[in-house]
Design a protein around this motif. Structure first.
Motif, PDB file in Angstrom:
ATOM      1  N   ILE A  34       0.842  -1.195   0.000  1.00 38.22           N
ATOM      2  CA  ILE A  34       0.000   0.000   0.000  1.00 38.22           C
ATOM      3  C   ILE A  34       0.880   1.249   0.000  1.00 38.22           C
ATOM      4  O   ILE A  34       1.974   1.244   0.573  1.00 38.22           O
ATOM      5  CB  ILE A  34      -0.942  -0.020   1.216  1.00 38.22           C
ATOM      6  CG1 ILE A  34      -1.999   1.058   1.111  1.00 38.22           C
ATOM      7  CG2 ILE A  34      -0.180   0.081   2.514  1.00 38.22           C
ATOM      8  CD1 ILE A  34      -3.132   0.871   2.091  1.00 38.22           C
ATOM      9  N   VAL A  35       0.399   2.302  -0.659  1.00 38.03           N
ATOM     10  CA  VAL A  35       1.112   3.579  -0.675  1.00 38.03           C
ATOM     11  C   VAL A  35       0.910   4.256   0.680  1.00 38.03           C
ATOM     12  O   VAL A  35      -0.220   4.447   1.123  1.00 38.03           O
ATOM     13  CB  VAL A  35       0.594   4.490  -1.807  1.00 38.03           C
ATOM     14  CG1 VAL A  35       1.258   5.864  -1.743  1.00 38.03           C
ATOM     15  CG2 VAL A  35       0.825   3.839  -3.160  1.00 38.03           C
ATOM     16  N   LYS A  36       2.001   4.603   1.338  1.00 38.60           N
ATOM     17  CA  LYS A  36       1.941   5.276   2.636  1.00 38.60           C
ATOM     18  C   LYS A  36       2.286   6.758   2.536  1.00 38.60           C
ATOM     19  O   LYS A  36       1.837   7.559   3.331  1.00 38.60           O
ATOM     20  CB  LYS A  36       2.897   4.607   3.637  1.00 38.60           C
ATOM     21  CG  LYS A  36       2.482   3.217   4.033  1.00 38.60           C
ATOM     22  CD  LYS A  36       1.241   3.253   4.885  1.00 38.60           C
ATOM     23  CE  LYS A  36       0.983   1.900   5.502  1.00 38.60           C
ATOM     24  NZ  LYS A  36      -0.044   1.945   6.512  1.00 38.60           N
ATOM     25  N   ILE A  37       3.136   7.113   1.569  1.00 39.58           N
ATOM     26  CA  ILE A  37       3.540   8.508   1.352  1.00 39.58           C
ATOM     27  C   ILE A  37       3.481   8.773  -0.145  1.00 39.58           C
ATOM     28  O   ILE A  37       3.965   7.957  -0.940  1.00 39.58           O
ATOM     29  CB  ILE A  37       4.972   8.773   1.874  1.00 39.58           C
ATOM     30  CG1 ILE A  37       5.052   8.539   3.365  1.00 39.58           C
ATOM     31  CG2 ILE A  37       5.435  10.174   1.514  1.00 39.58           C
ATOM     32  CD1 ILE A  37       6.464   8.528   3.912  1.00 39.58           C
ATOM     33  N   ILE A  73       7.625   8.736  -3.188  1.00 37.01           N
ATOM     34  CA  ILE A  73       6.602   7.756  -2.825  1.00 37.01           C
ATOM     35  C   ILE A  73       7.190   6.803  -1.797  1.00 37.01           C
ATOM     36  O   ILE A  73       8.362   6.427  -1.878  1.00 37.01           O
ATOM     37  CB  ILE A  73       6.071   6.990  -4.059  1.00 37.01           C
ATOM     38  CG1 ILE A  73       4.875   6.092  -3.683  1.00 37.01           C
ATOM     39  CG2 ILE A  73       7.165   6.191  -4.732  1.00 37.01           C
ATOM     40  CD1 ILE A  73       4.145   5.517  -4.890  1.00 37.01           C
ATOM     41  N   GLY A  74       6.378   6.443  -0.827  1.00 33.86           N
ATOM     42  CA  GLY A  74       6.749   5.455   0.176  1.00 33.86           C
ATOM     43  C   GLY A  74       5.716   4.346   0.152  1.00 33.86           C
ATOM     44  O   GLY A  74       4.514   4.602   0.211  1.00 33.86           O
ATOM     45  N   VAL A  75       6.187   3.112   0.033  1.00 37.11           N
ATOM     46  CA  VAL A  75       5.304   1.951  -0.055  1.00 37.11           C
ATOM     47  C   VAL A  75       5.662   0.981   1.067  1.00 37.11           C
ATOM     48  O   VAL A  75       6.842   0.732   1.318  1.00 37.11           O
ATOM     49  CB  VAL A  75       5.460   1.248  -1.426  1.00 37.11           C
ATOM     50  CG1 VAL A  75       4.666  -0.049  -1.484  1.00 37.11           C
ATOM     51  CG2 VAL A  75       5.048   2.184  -2.553  1.00 37.11           C
ATOM     52  N   THR A  76       4.639   0.453   1.727  1.00 34.97           N
ATOM     53  CA  THR A  76       4.829  -0.612   2.707  1.00 34.97           C
ATOM     54  C   THR A  76       4.244  -1.878   2.119  1.00 34.97           C
ATOM     55  O   THR A  76       3.060  -1.924   1.780  1.00 34.97           O
ATOM     56  CB  THR A  76       4.136  -0.283   4.042  1.00 34.97           C
ATOM     57  OG1 THR A  76       4.683   0.935   4.559  1.00 34.97           O
ATOM     58  CG2 THR A  76       4.360  -1.397   5.055  1.00 34.97           C
ATOM     59  N   LEU A  82       9.766  -1.770   3.540  1.00 41.14           N
ATOM     60  CA  LEU A  82       9.541  -0.370   3.196  1.00 41.14           C
ATOM     61  C   LEU A  82      10.361  -0.015   1.964  1.00 41.14           C
ATOM     62  O   LEU A  82      11.567  -0.289   1.914  1.00 41.14           O
ATOM     63  CB  LEU A  82       9.950   0.539   4.350  1.00 41.14           C
ATOM     64  CG  LEU A  82       9.279   0.274   5.696  1.00 41.14           C
ATOM     65  CD1 LEU A  82       9.868   1.181   6.771  1.00 41.14           C
ATOM     66  CD2 LEU A  82       7.781   0.467   5.599  1.00 41.14           C
ATOM     67  N   LEU A  83       9.703   0.603   0.983  1.00 42.65           N
ATOM     68  CA  LEU A  83      10.363   1.091  -0.218  1.00 42.65           C
ATOM     69  C   LEU A  83      10.121   2.584  -0.304  1.00 42.65           C
ATOM     70  O   LEU A  83       8.976   3.027  -0.231  1.00 42.65           O
ATOM     71  CB  LEU A  83       9.784   0.427  -1.475  1.00 42.65           C
ATOM     72  CG  LEU A  83       9.833  -1.089  -1.553  1.00 42.65           C
ATOM     73  CD1 LEU A  83       9.036  -1.571  -2.758  1.00 42.65           C
ATOM     74  CD2 LEU A  83      11.271  -1.559  -1.648  1.00 42.65           C
ATOM     75  N   SER A  84      11.187   3.363  -0.450  1.00 45.34           N
ATOM     76  CA  SER A  84      11.072   4.815  -0.593  1.00 45.34           C
ATOM     77  C   SER A  84      11.802   5.228  -1.858  1.00 45.34           C
ATOM     78  O   SER A  84      12.981   4.913  -2.024  1.00 45.34           O
ATOM     79  CB  SER A  84      11.708   5.523   0.609  1.00 45.34           C
ATOM     80  OG  SER A  84      11.070   5.132   1.795  1.00 45.34           O
ATOM     81  N   LEU A  85      11.090   5.919  -2.741  1.00 43.41           N
ATOM     82  CA  LEU A  85      11.679   6.407  -3.981  1.00 43.41           C
ATOM     83  C   LEU A  85      11.666   7.920  -3.975  1.00 43.41           C
ATOM     84  O   LEU A  85      10.678   8.538  -3.581  1.00 43.41           O
ATOM     85  CB  LEU A  85      10.870   5.930  -5.195  1.00 43.41           C
ATOM     86  CG  LEU A  85      11.117   4.517  -5.703  1.00 43.41           C
ATOM     87  CD1 LEU A  85      10.598   3.496  -4.727  1.00 43.41           C
ATOM     88  CD2 LEU A  85      10.478   4.341  -7.049  1.00 43.41           C
ATOM     89  N   LEU A 116      16.475   4.873  -4.379  1.00 41.52           N
ATOM     90  CA  LEU A 116      15.663   3.907  -3.648  1.00 41.52           C
ATOM     91  C   LEU A 116      16.287   3.666  -2.289  1.00 41.52           C
ATOM     92  O   LEU A 116      17.501   3.480  -2.188  1.00 41.52           O
ATOM     93  CB  LEU A 116      15.595   2.573  -4.407  1.00 41.52           C
ATOM     94  CG  LEU A 116      15.093   1.356  -3.617  1.00 41.52           C
ATOM     95  CD1 LEU A 116      13.587   1.463  -3.367  1.00 41.52           C
ATOM     96  CD2 LEU A 116      15.417   0.069  -4.351  1.00 41.52           C
ATOM     97  N   VAL A 117      15.459   3.683  -1.263  1.00 42.30           N
ATOM     98  CA  VAL A 117      15.875   3.218   0.059  1.00 42.30           C
ATOM     99  C   VAL A 117      14.998   2.016   0.379  1.00 42.30           C
ATOM    100  O   VAL A 117      13.767   2.088   0.293  1.00 42.30           O
ATOM    101  CB  VAL A 117      15.720   4.307   1.147  1.00 42.30           C
ATOM    102  CG1 VAL A 117      16.050   3.741   2.523  1.00 42.30           C
ATOM    103  CG2 VAL A 117      16.611   5.496   0.835  1.00 42.30           C
ATOM    104  N   TYR A 118      15.637   0.907   0.716  1.00 47.73           N
ATOM    105  CA  TYR A 118      14.956  -0.350   1.016  1.00 47.73           C
ATOM    106  C   TYR A 118      15.207  -0.695   2.482  1.00 47.73           C
ATOM    107  O   TYR A 118      16.346  -0.665   2.943  1.00 47.73           O
ATOM    108  CB  TYR A 118      15.514  -1.467   0.120  1.00 47.73           C
ATOM    109  CG  TYR A 118      15.154  -2.863   0.573  1.00 47.73           C
ATOM    110  CD1 TYR A 118      14.027  -3.494   0.075  1.00 47.73           C
ATOM    111  CD2 TYR A 118      15.934  -3.550   1.494  1.00 47.73           C
ATOM    112  CE1 TYR A 118      13.692  -4.775   0.489  1.00 47.73           C
ATOM    113  CE2 TYR A 118      15.609  -4.820   1.918  1.00 47.73           C
ATOM    114  CZ  TYR A 118      14.483  -5.431   1.410  1.00 47.73           C
ATOM    115  OH  TYR A 118      14.150  -6.694   1.833  1.00 47.73           O
ATOM    116  N   THR A 119      14.145  -1.014   3.196  1.00 47.51           N
ATOM    117  CA  THR A 119      14.258  -1.520   4.568  1.00 47.51           C
ATOM    118  C   THR A 119      13.495  -2.833   4.618  1.00 47.51           C
ATOM    119  O   THR A 119      12.295  -2.873   4.317  1.00 47.51           O
ATOM    120  CB  THR A 119      13.675  -0.524   5.593  1.00 47.51           C
ATOM    121  OG1 THR A 119      14.327   0.731   5.444  1.00 47.51           O
ATOM    122  CG2 THR A 119      13.870  -1.029   7.017  1.00 47.51           C
TER     123      THR A 119
END
Length: 156
Positions: A34-37, A73-76, A82-85, A116-119
């Motif tokens: 889901i899109v969080k940000i 965009i931040g996706v969980t 967590l994916l942040s682009l 991309l930041v991946y957690t």
């Protein structure tokens, strides 16, 4: 034999539902997160259609996430990944399997441009060898819980 009479309208409705229902079930089954940000000019390319996205929208396997200048965009994902682009980024969700009860765990994505930041979530902790992020320059296999990658920005 006596068959029930069905109107042409009824037949059209039944046939229409039979065509829509499998597609809806497929889409629901393929939701990965889901899109969080969501800020700025961004969209998802899904089945060759550009779709505007907003906070709360689902992200599916096969989706291509694209951000414009000054967008993020931040996706969980369902496993907590967590994916942040950042701006001018392109990322594709190639594969996402999260069924720990069946030991079916996998995440494969392709970072094509931008940042991309991946957690890692549960998949990265339980099966780090099943997590892979491809880039134009090589493949990142996770053995830790977090990484960042920066590539040339997407050309618009």
């Amino acid at each position: 034999m006596n068959f029930p009479k069905i109107s042409l309208f009824g037949l059209v409705v039944v046939l229409g539902l039979s065509l829509v229902a499998p597609d809806a079930a497929f889409a629901q089954q393929q939701a990965a997160g889901i899109v969080k940000i969501a800020t700025g000019d961004l969209h998802v390319v899904r089945r060759a259609a550009k779709i505007a996205v907003a906070v709360g929208d689902p992200i599916h396997v096969g989706d291509r996430l694209e951000t414009g200048p000054e967008a993020a965009i931040g996706v969980t994902l369902k496993d907590g990944t967590l994916l942040s682009l950042g701006a001018n980024s392109v990322f594709v969700i190639d594969e996402f399997l999260f069924a720990p009860e069946r030991e079916s765990l996998s995440f494969i994505g392709t970072a094509r441009a931008g940042s991309l930041v991946y957690t890692s979530g549960t998949i990265g902790r339980l099966a780090p060898d099943k997590v892979r992020v491809n880039t134009p320059f090589g493949t990142i296999g996770t053995r830790g819980t977090r990484f960042a990658v920066r590539m040339p920005d997407a050309q618009r």
